[in-house]
Design an enzyme around this catalytic site. Structure first.
Site, PDB file in Angstrom:
ATOM      1  N   GLU A 167       0.803  -1.221   0.000  1.00  0.00           N
ATOM      2  CA  GLU A 167       0.000   0.000   0.000  1.00  0.00           C
ATOM      3  C   GLU A 167       0.842   1.280   0.000  1.00  0.00           C
ATOM      4  OE1 GLU A 167      -2.930  -0.381   3.116  1.00  0.00           O
ATOM      5  OE2 GLU A 167      -3.930  -2.027   2.088  1.00  0.00           O
ATOM      6  N   GLU A 351      -6.003  -7.932  -0.611  1.00  0.00           N
ATOM      7  CA  GLU A 351      -6.677  -7.682   0.677  1.00  0.00           C
ATOM      8  C   GLU A 351      -8.113  -7.264   0.413  1.00  0.00           C
ATOM      9  OE1 GLU A 351      -4.998  -4.886   3.492  1.00  0.00           O
ATOM     10  OE2 GLU A 351      -2.986  -5.699   3.175  1.00  0.00           O
TER      11      GLU A 351
HETATM   12  O1  IFM Z   1      -4.931  -3.434   8.708  1.00  0.00           O
HETATM   13  C1  IFM Z   1      -4.764  -2.821   7.482  1.00  0.00           C
HETATM   14  C2  IFM Z   1      -3.552  -3.396   6.779  1.00  0.00           C
HETATM   15  O2  IFM Z   1      -2.402  -3.208   7.524  1.00  0.00           O
HETATM   16  C3  IFM Z   1      -3.351  -2.741   5.439  1.00  0.00           C
HETATM   17  N1  IFM Z   1      -4.563  -2.719   4.670  1.00  0.00           N
HETATM   18  C4  IFM Z   1      -5.767  -2.287   5.308  1.00  0.00           C
HETATM   19  C5  IFM Z   1      -5.972  -3.034   6.602  1.00  0.00           C
HETATM   20  C6  IFM Z   1      -7.269  -2.570   7.286  1.00  0.00           C
HETATM   21  O3  IFM Z   1      -7.209  -1.216   7.597  1.00  0.00           O
END
Ligand code: IFM
Length: 442
Positions: A167, A351
């Site tokens: 990210e 994710e």
């Molecule tokens: O927990 C986070 C993760 O570290 C990165 N992506 C989003 C998730 C939820 O906020």
């Protein structure tokens, strides 16, 4: 939609994801201080000033957690390696215990028939590097390359896939412009430099891993759909700026070798000198693209300095994070990524998931909301596949409740409930339902 494996193409992978600082327990095993430790120790930054010193104590409960992963029935596990665990000073001397830990993790996955999907960096920057300016420092790509060589020199022969940085928007914008994550800056110059150096570091790590003979290398981008608050030209422009900064800057940098004009409007004066010369490094060819998707934002224009937008409360049902549930945008992002940025690459949803105010009552956690969220997003994955997208897999965030950064331990994203007093794990109803659906007999 309920589903089984047979609703997805042969070979479609189901996985679960976590990250090092959020679960391991950073106080263990000789890991060095990170900028999250000092950020959390500063009053007002993190709910109840909680940090990752113990987290889920995964470091000491590795086998138990890998067994839970195995019983869930996933094909692949996405984990991250902590830079400060591997190199406590950020540079120089590696920590043998840290390398041994990732070695055991990878072997433990392989023994259980689960593919290891590594992410090199998921936000716990070693404090000594933060002291030198962290992502603002133009030496970061070289330091990151050294870290990559050290950790992948140890486990790179056995991981199924690897990606450099989780990210990039969060590492750059959220942490240096909004100040919500470590190092908690609100500084446009720091932001521009961090956003650029993150991408150069990504490219350098890919070069290093190719040099080690590794294959199946990708990039993981978080995306947020920008929905104009109304039909006015001002709101439409504001949403376009949000989209340029959030989504297009990183995908555009890596896949097109350019940054969008709407982001450069504000950032260009602050980028490092001769930033364009770094695109050959940034655009190192990849084998897949990973998309992290959770929500959309409703955006209105706002008087005041660039980027002159604000987020408005939206009307859709929300998760415990206060994030609107909007599965359709997952479809839109898959199709857009395939169309505009990475036409020939396999896509993975690296994710997706929801935080929910789950409660353990009489040994049971009922979380029908989570299953509904997953089902709705997988329905959009199926739709994208039917419309021709080369979508190869879906990772659920997260395997277990964990440290949700500035929000501490309150927001529960896991398929497994963790009692943060006793550290006891209890699979939730969603875990059991998924495990049934993922069992090969379906
Ligand atoms: O927990 C986070 C993760 O570290 C990165 N992506 C989003 C998730 C939820 O906020």
């Amino acid at each position: 939609m309920s589903w089984t494996r047979s609703d997805f193409p042969e070979g479609f992978l189901f996985g679960a994801a976590t990250s090092a600082y959020q679960i391991e327990g950073h106080g263990q095993g000789g890991a060095g201080l990170t900028h999250w430790d000092s950020f959390a120790a500063t009053p007002g930054n993190v709910v109840r000033a909680e940090d990752g010193a113990t987290a889920c104590d995964h470091y000491n409960r590795l086998d138990e957690d890998l067994d839970l992963l195995k019983n869930l029935g996933v094909d692949v596990y996405r984990f991250s390696t902590s830079w400060a665990r591997v190199m406590p000073e950020g540079r120089g001397r590696p920590n043998p215990e840290g390398l041994d830990f990732y070695d055991r993790l990878v072997d433990g996955l392989l023994e259980r028939g689960i593919k290891p999907a590594a992410t090199l960096y998921h936000w716990e920057l070693p404090q000594p590097l933060a002291d030198l300016g962290g992502w603002r420092n133009s030496d970061m790509p070289n330091w990151f390359a050294d870290f990559t060589k050290t950790v992948m020199g140890r486990i790179g022969d056995r991981v199924w896939s690897a990606a450099p940085i989780n990210e990039p928007w969060c590492v750059g914008w959220l942490s240096h412009f909004m100040g919500h994550h470590a190092p908690g800056l609100r500084d446009i110059r720091a932001t521009a430099r961090a956003m650029h150096h993150v991408l150069v570091s990504h490219g350098r790590a890919i070069e290093v891993m190719r040099g080690l003979g590794m294959t199946n290398l990708g990039g993981v981008f978080n995306l947020e759909w920008a929905h104009p608050a109304d039909d006015s030209a001002a709101a439409v422009d504001a949403a376009a700026r949000y989209d340029a900064i959030y989504n297009q800057f990183f995908l555009g940098g890596v896949f097109l070798g350019q940054y969008p004009d709407l982001a450069l409007e504000g950032l260009e004066p602050h980028l490092p000198r001769r930033w364009q010369d770094d695109f050959p490094t940034i655009t190192q060819p990849l084998d897949w693209v990973g998309l992290n998707y959770y929500t959309r934002k409703v955006i209105a224009s706002q008087a005041g300095p660039w980027p002159s937008y604000e987020e408005i409360d939206g009307p859709l049902p929300k998760t415990q994070m206060g994030w609107e549930i909007h599965p359709e945008a997952l479809y839109e992002f898959i199709m857009r990524t395939a169309r505009e940025f990475a036409p020939n690459l396999p896509i993975y949803i690296t994710e997706n998931g929801m935080a929910n105010a789950d409660q353990l009552i009489d040994g049971v956690v009922n979380d029908p909301e989570r299953l509904a969220y997953i089902d709705a997003h997988l329905a959009q994955c199926k739709r994208a596949i039917s419309d021709g997208a080369d979508l190869r897999g879906y990772f659920l965030w997260s395997l277990m409740d964990n440290y949700e950064w500035a929000l501490g331990y309150e927001k529960r994203f896991g398929l497994i409930h963790v009692d943060f007093e006793t550290l006891q794990r209890c699979p939730k109803a969603s875990y059991h339902a998924l495990s049934k659906r993922l069992s090969k007999s379906g």
